[in-house]
Scaffold this motif. Structure first.
Motif, PDB file in Angstrom:
ATOM      1  N   ALA A   1       0.828  -1.210   0.000  1.00 32.22           N
ATOM      2  CA  ALA A   1       0.000   0.000   0.000  1.00 32.22           C
ATOM      3  C   ALA A   1       0.859   1.255   0.000  1.00 32.22           C
ATOM      4  CB  ALA A   1      -0.926  -0.007   1.207  1.00 32.22           C
ATOM      5  N   ARG A   2       1.943   1.249   0.756  1.00 29.74           N
ATOM      6  CA  ARG A   2       2.791   2.444   0.816  1.00 29.74           C
ATOM      7  C   ARG A   2       3.516   2.674  -0.503  1.00 29.74           C
ATOM      8  NH1 ARG A   2       6.052   3.427   6.208  1.00 29.74           N
ATOM      9  NH2 ARG A   2       6.094   5.488   5.208  1.00 29.74           N
ATOM     10  N   HIS A   3       3.974   1.602  -1.138  1.00 30.08           N
ATOM     11  CA  HIS A   3       4.562   1.754  -2.473  1.00 30.08           C
ATOM     12  C   HIS A   3       3.532   2.341  -3.442  1.00 30.08           C
ATOM     13  CE1 HIS A   3       8.564   0.040  -2.171  1.00 30.08           C
ATOM     14  NE2 HIS A   3       8.109  -1.050  -1.585  1.00 30.08           N
ATOM     15  N   LEU A   4       2.316   1.799  -3.402  1.00 31.92           N
ATOM     16  CA  LEU A   4       1.268   2.276  -4.308  1.00 31.92           C
ATOM     17  C   LEU A   4       0.928   3.731  -4.018  1.00 31.92           C
ATOM     18  CD1 LEU A   4      -0.821   1.760  -6.518  1.00 31.92           C
ATOM     19  CD2 LEU A   4      -2.358   0.852  -4.750  1.00 31.92           C
ATOM     20  N   THR A   5       0.833   4.079  -2.750  1.00 30.17           N
ATOM     21  CA  THR A   5       0.535   5.468  -2.377  1.00 30.17           C
ATOM     22  C   THR A   5       1.579   6.424  -2.944  1.00 30.17           C
ATOM     23  OG1 THR A   5      -0.627   4.846  -0.359  1.00 30.17           O
ATOM     24  CG2 THR A   5       0.306   7.062  -0.429  1.00 30.17           C
ATOM     25  N   ARG A   6       2.843   6.071  -2.787  1.00 27.73           N
ATOM     26  CA  ARG A   6       3.904   6.941  -3.305  1.00 27.73           C
ATOM     27  C   ARG A   6       3.819   7.077  -4.824  1.00 27.73           C
ATOM     28  NH1 ARG A   6       7.446   3.336  -0.002  1.00 27.73           N
ATOM     29  NH2 ARG A   6       7.370   4.141   2.132  1.00 27.73           N
ATOM     30  N   GLN A   7       3.549   5.964  -5.503  1.00 23.75           N
ATOM     31  CA  GLN A   7       3.459   6.012  -6.962  1.00 23.75           C
ATOM     32  C   GLN A   7       2.296   6.892  -7.411  1.00 23.75           C
ATOM     33  OE1 GLN A   7       3.419   2.072  -8.716  1.00 23.75           O
ATOM     34  NE2 GLN A   7       5.136   1.378  -7.470  1.00 23.75           N
ATOM     35  N   LEU A   8       1.160   6.746  -6.745  1.00 23.86           N
ATOM     36  CA  LEU A   8      -0.020   7.508  -7.140  1.00 23.86           C
ATOM     37  C   LEU A   8       0.116   8.985  -6.772  1.00 23.86           C
ATOM     38  CD1 LEU A   8      -2.799   4.983  -6.052  1.00 23.86           C
ATOM     39  CD2 LEU A   8      -2.086   5.498  -8.389  1.00 23.86           C
ATOM     40  N   SER A   9       0.571   9.259  -5.550  1.00 25.14           N
ATOM     41  CA  SER A   9       0.649  10.650  -5.116  1.00 25.14           C
ATOM     42  C   SER A   9       1.712  11.415  -5.902  1.00 25.14           C
ATOM     43  CB  SER A   9       0.922  10.732  -3.618  1.00 25.14           C
ATOM     44  OG  SER A   9       2.159  10.142  -3.283  1.00 25.14           O
ATOM     45  N   SER A  10       2.770  10.721  -6.324  1.00 24.53           N
ATOM     46  CA  SER A  10       3.838  11.404  -7.051  1.00 24.53           C
ATOM     47  C   SER A  10       3.390  11.875  -8.428  1.00 24.53           C
ATOM     48  CB  SER A  10       5.060  10.491  -7.200  1.00 24.53           C
ATOM     49  OG  SER A  10       4.777   9.394  -8.053  1.00 24.53           O
ATOM     50  N   ARG A  11       2.340  11.270  -8.947  1.00 20.85           N
ATOM     51  CA  ARG A  11       1.841  11.708 -10.257  1.00 20.85           C
ATOM     52  C   ARG A  11       0.604  12.605 -10.123  1.00 20.85           C
ATOM     53  NH1 ARG A  11      -0.911   6.269 -12.982  1.00 20.85           N
ATOM     54  NH2 ARG A  11      -2.903   6.437 -11.877  1.00 20.85           N
TER      55      ARG A  11
END
Length: 218
Positions: free
Chosen positions: A13-23
């Motif tokens: 979830a944290r990896h996904l959050t970073r990927q989504l929020s960064s874009r």
């Protein structure tokens, strides 16, 4: 997009959050422990403290109103017994689906488990058998709903850096995959509405994620 992730402090979830929020996507991270709020803020998420083992459908639906998709990435975790495998890995997943329906959220991504379609059949470890039974029940509940669902069943998880290269199939055979790559698969699935209705396993491989997904659909 605005995406709600249940189990927001888990590694995938944290990896996904970073990927989504960064874009530029907005992420709501649903967590049980308020001590994790700052971690989620640092990842770029809006933390919401809510215990999915005790919350009502309406309490969860309030959180989901206005989101475009939900991701179930929660789990009872290592060291938990068979009872919590059922209350979290099945019960919380079902609650999230009930709440998504109540909130009018159509898109639902499930992080499941390799071999979940067989449940606990043939597994001697009682706790792991209960985990697989819980995952099977949660998947079957979701597949019976009129939602735009996708079920992702990763192999053995590692903390190695992601490579972006995977093997996706209905059944891949045994293998492992970095959690970062599982998050990248989820992000790709979120962007691709044609993945609705797919159930697949994923391990590390030789294909780009979009290529492997396209081969699965074809």
């Amino acid at each position: 997009m605005r995406i709600a992730i249940a189990g927001g402090h888990g590694k995938i979830a944290r990896h996904l959050t970073r990927q989504l929020s960064s874009r530029g996507d907005a992420v709501v991270g649903i967590i049980r422990n308020p001590d994790h709020e700052q971690d989620l803020r640092e990842d770029g998420a809006e933390p919401v403290v809510l215990d999915l083992e005790r919350a009502s459908i309406e309490e969860v639906a309030q959180v989901l109103r206005g989101v475009d998709a939900v991701v179930f990435a929660a789990g009872a975790g290592p060291g938990s017994g068979a009872e919590r495998k059922d209350t979290v890995d099945r019960g919380a997943a079902v609650l999230l689906a009930d709440a998504a329906e109540a909130a009018g959220v159509r898109r639902y991504l499930m992080v499941s488990s390799m071999g979940a379609d067989a449940g606990g059949q043939g597994i001697e470890d009682k706790v792991f058998a209960a985990y697989q039974e819980a995952k099977k029940a949660a998947d079957e509940d979701l597949m019976a709903r009129d939602l735009e669902w996708t079920i992702v069943r990763p192999g053995g998880l590692s903390d190695d850096p992601g490579t972006g290269l995977v093997h996706i199939a209905r059944h891949t055979g045994r293998g492992s995959i970095p959690r970062e790559d599982v998050a990248s698969v989820l992000r790709t699935v979120l962007d691709d509405p044609t993945t609705s209705g797919l159930v697949f396993e994923v391990i590390s491989g030789q294909q780009l994620i979009a290529t492997s997904l396209r081969a699965l659909r074809d």
